[in-house]
Write a protein that holds these residues in place. Structure first.
Motif, PDB file in Angstrom:
ATOM      1  N   LEU B  36     -18.263 -86.599  61.797  1.00  0.00           N
ATOM      2  CA  LEU B  36     -17.246 -87.596  61.382  1.00  0.00           C
ATOM      3  C   LEU B  36     -15.918 -87.352  62.051  1.00  0.00           C
ATOM      4  N   VAL B 176     -22.238 -82.979  46.916  1.00  0.00           N
ATOM      5  CA  VAL B 176     -22.621 -83.944  46.092  1.00  0.00           C
ATOM      6  C   VAL B 176     -21.226 -83.734  44.985  1.00  0.00           C
ATOM      7  N   TRP B 179     -17.856 -84.833  46.659  1.00  0.00           N
ATOM      8  CA  TRP B 179     -18.151 -86.124  47.773  1.00  0.00           C
ATOM      9  C   TRP B 179     -16.889 -86.904  47.927  1.00  0.00           C
ATOM     10  N   PRO B 180     -16.170 -87.150  46.676  1.00  0.00           N
ATOM     11  CA  PRO B 180     -15.095 -88.185  47.077  1.00  0.00           C
ATOM     12  C   PRO B 180     -13.756 -87.412  47.831  1.00  0.00           C
ATOM     13  N   LEU B 181     -13.671 -86.056  47.406  1.00  0.00           N
ATOM     14  CA  LEU B 181     -12.804 -85.317  47.946  1.00  0.00           C
ATOM     15  C   LEU B 181     -12.938 -85.196  49.684  1.00  0.00           C
ATOM     16  N   ARG B 183     -14.765 -87.284  51.491  1.00  0.00           N
ATOM     17  CA  ARG B 183     -14.551 -88.436  52.129  1.00  0.00           C
ATOM     18  C   ARG B 183     -13.200 -88.764  52.182  1.00  0.00           C
ATOM     19  N   ALA B 184     -12.264 -88.341  51.379  1.00  0.00           N
ATOM     20  CA  ALA B 184     -10.931 -88.643  51.568  1.00  0.00           C
ATOM     21  C   ALA B 184     -10.553 -87.723  52.510  1.00  0.00           C
ATOM     22  N   THR B 186     -11.801 -86.192  54.967  1.00  0.00           N
ATOM     23  CA  THR B 186     -12.428 -86.375  56.401  1.00  0.00           C
ATOM     24  C   THR B 186     -11.632 -87.694  57.001  1.00  0.00           C
ATOM     25  N   PHE B 187     -11.519 -88.558  56.056  1.00  0.00           N
ATOM     26  CA  PHE B 187     -11.037 -89.771  56.592  1.00  0.00           C
ATOM     27  C   PHE B 187      -9.693 -89.962  56.937  1.00  0.00           C
ATOM     28  N   ARG B 238     -25.474 -92.175  62.288  1.00  0.00           N
ATOM     29  CA  ARG B 238     -24.370 -93.079  62.655  1.00  0.00           C
ATOM     30  C   ARG B 238     -24.461 -94.338  63.220  1.00  0.00           C
ATOM     31  N   ASP B 242     -23.363 -98.062  58.362  1.00  0.00           N
ATOM     32  CA  ASP B 242     -21.845 -98.073  58.339  1.00  0.00           C
ATOM     33  C   ASP B 242     -21.514 -97.330  56.978  1.00  0.00           C
ATOM     34  N   ARG B 243     -22.413 -96.773  56.131  1.00  0.00           N
ATOM     35  CA  ARG B 243     -21.942 -96.490  54.936  1.00  0.00           C
ATOM     36  C   ARG B 243     -22.083 -95.076  54.733  1.00  0.00           C
ATOM     37  N   MET B 244     -21.156 -94.531  54.226  1.00  0.00           N
ATOM     38  CA  MET B 244     -20.908 -92.997  54.369  1.00  0.00           C
ATOM     39  C   MET B 244     -22.314 -92.286  53.497  1.00  0.00           C
TER      40      MET B 244
END
Lengths: 258, 313
Positions: B36, B176, B179-181, B183-184, B186-187, B238, B242-244
């Motif tokens: 990613l 787990v 996770w939100p951390l 994702r943010a 990495t994005f 991938r 299309d969903r993480m």
């Protein structure tokens, strides 16, 4: 004598801020204060240090000299009141997230950064999700909430970023080229939305490339070319004379730096 | 009494199967974040650069104990990272060129160290570094059902599979929990930094976990497998979603499946088809690559995907 509360202080104040990359100056001795509740455009040629100014103010770049204050405090103390929108090209839009998930990053606070949503099913979490959806709807993207961001157009992606900033409910918005790739109709709607935020007391500082709209839509402007060429009311700062000086070849630092 | 086939399976195959599957799933999990971030090359580089550290640790201690091996590997990984950074900074070389330069040199150094000391060490040679030593993981398994219930029969289990299972559980728990951390960060690292989220520390943590996974896998299943599984299952996943969340889970599933099927193919399928068993880690790596090809050819996403127009292009 009454001490001035931090509310009276400028949302963003730069004091002799200088930044260099590998010894080459990118931003030189910038002093400026944003007026609360106003919209300021940061304008200048490529490599004038516009993005650098935002990054240095937030401490993402270590300044060579000088300081930045948010309501009289360093950024670390004030970050919950500041929303930053990076340049659209700075992220990978093929990333597997939905528009709603991106906006939820804006409404997340502290412990929200831990554990996925399916673990946290509390009322607070549902509230965040509703808020985030509301921000998307406000920018006309309600129907796209559950779409992967890679399927959105450039203008829609830009609006997702702005929706994320709205979700932060910040008092100061720092936007880096928020209208790049946005069609004129959307641009119009976004300006109206930002203007309404300002009338509610929010301060907007945006790196902006279009001189025409910088004059007509913004209150103030900072004209940069490595160092400050002029600051003040947008129409005065962006006079032909000043613009010619800022954009003249040889006026900026020798290396092109974004 | 236990059927002799079952006893043979428990003795010869269970531990390698657990090791290869857990290792594949862990590498696929951590590799999904590398892919990613478009840093698959970095994982590849790490898998190669740790070799001289592993060999040096082995030469100093004379054993394949995980502790010294991990220290050696970490030192080698850190040395590579610093050298890459220094070359980019002072040599003004492009990032991927600097990575390529350093990791090939480190790997060559490792092979050289191995060859120079090859005669003296039957325990560590080029073959086992490239494809691991699955066949050495036998378990003196119980022969009767009564012994299965006896805890002491588990004491003789080889440590590698257990370590790999532990690492899989720990990595999954970390992903787990954060996770939100993740994702943010990495994005959009710049946004994450503005929120006070420490993207540099987060990716350093992820990289440390990835290095640990590479080292433990290296020891158990070799370097070909480590590299293939860091990249192939995530790249395949991938193409399919299309969903993480589904992407990461699919990647882990594909990695684990490649481990199970590859091992089965190498030890059971190949003797039937070819008359002899083949190298298990090679089969697992080949299978994960094959999965990627099938997904790339077969997926609608690979064929035509609406792409957002990029400004200025």
């Amino acid at each position: 004598m009454i001490l001035r509360s931090s509310e009276d202080r400028a949302p963003l104040a730069l004091r002799s801020l200088s930044v260099a990359y590998r010894g080459v100056p990118a931003l030189w001795d910038v002093s400026w204060e944003a007026r609360a509740g106003s919209m300021t455009a940061i304008v200048g040629p490529n490599g004038a240090g516009k993005s650098t100014l935002l990054n240095a103010a937030m401490g993402a770049l270590r300044p060579l000299a000088g300081e930045a204050f948010f309501w009289g405090q360093p950024f670390a103390e004030a970050r919950s009141r500041v929303a930053y929108v990076p340049q659209r090209e700075s992220v990978d839009w093929d990333f597997p997230v939905t528009a709603l998930e991106v906006v939820e990053m804006g409404s997340a606070r502290r412990l929200d950064w831990l554990l996925p949503a399916w673990v946290r099913r509390g009322a607070a979490n549902r509230g965040h999700r509703r808020e985030a959806r509301g921000c998307l709807e406000e920018l006309g993207l309600g129907a796209f909430a559950d779409r992967p961001i890679g399927q959105l157009s450039g203008g829609q992606q830009q609006r997702v970023f702005l929706a994320r900033a709205l979700a932060q409910q910040a008092d100061l918005l720092l936007l880096d080229e928020p209208f790049a790739g946005v069609d004129s109709e959307t641009e119009d709607a976004l300006f109206q939305r930002l203007r309404r935020l300002c009338s509610e007391g929010t301060t907007v500082v945006a790196v902006h490339h279009d001189l025409e709209t910088a004059r007509s839509r913004f209150d103030d402007a900072v004209l940069l070319s490595g160092s400050v060429v002029a600051t003040g009311p947008a129409t005065e700062v962006l006079s032909e004379e000043n613009v010619r000086r800022a954009f003249a070849p040889g006026s900026r630092s020798p290396r092109q730096l974004a | 009494m236990m059927p002799p086939e079952l006893h043979e399976f428990l003795t010869l195959d269970l531990m390698p199967l657990v090791a290869v599957t857990a290792s594949a799933a862990t590498l696929a999990l951590l590799g999904s974040f590398l892919v990613l971030r478009r840093q698959a090359m970095l994982g590849d580089a790490m898998a190669h650069s740790v070799l001289p550290g592993l060999v040096a640790a082995f030469l100093v201690t004379g054993s394949r104990d995980a502790g010294p091996m991990f220290l050696g590997a970490t030192a080698a990984a850190a040395l590579s990272g610093l050298t890459i950074a220094a070359i980019i900074r002072h040599g003004r070389v492009e990032r991927s060129a600097a990575i390529g330069l350093v990791y090939t040199t480190m790997f060559a150094l490792g092979v050289l160290l191995l060859e120079l000391n090859g005669g003296a060490n039957v325990d560590l040679d080029v073959d086992c570094v490239l494809s691991g030593q699955l066949e050495l993981m036998f378990w003196n398994a119980p022969t009767t059902w009564a012994e299965v219930l006896d805890a002491s029969s588990f004491a003789g289990m080889p440590p590698q599979p257990l370590r790999l299972v532990g690492l899989l559980i720990a990595s999954a728990a970390a992903v787990v929990l954060a996770w939100p951390l993740l994702r943010a960060v990495t994005f959009d690292a710049a946004f994450a930094r503005s929120r006070g989220l420490l993207p540099a520390a987060t990716s350093a943590g992820l990289m440390a976990l990835t290095t640990l996974a590479i080292v433990l896998s290296f020891d158990a299943v070799g370097s070909i497998l480590a590299i293939a599984l860091l990249t192939c299952p995530p790249a395949t996943a991938r193409l399919l979603t299309d969903r993480m969340g589904p992407y990461v889970m699919l990647s882990v599933g594909l990695g684990g499946a490649a481990g199970l099927l590859g091992y089965g193919l190498a030890t059971r399928g190949a003797p039937l088809l070819l008359g002899a068993s083949v190298d298990a880690s090679g089969a697992v790596a080949a299978l994960s690559g094959l999965g990627l090809i099938v997904a790339a050819v077969g997926s609608r996403r690979g064929r035509s995907r609406p792409r957002a127009p990029r400004p200025g292009l």
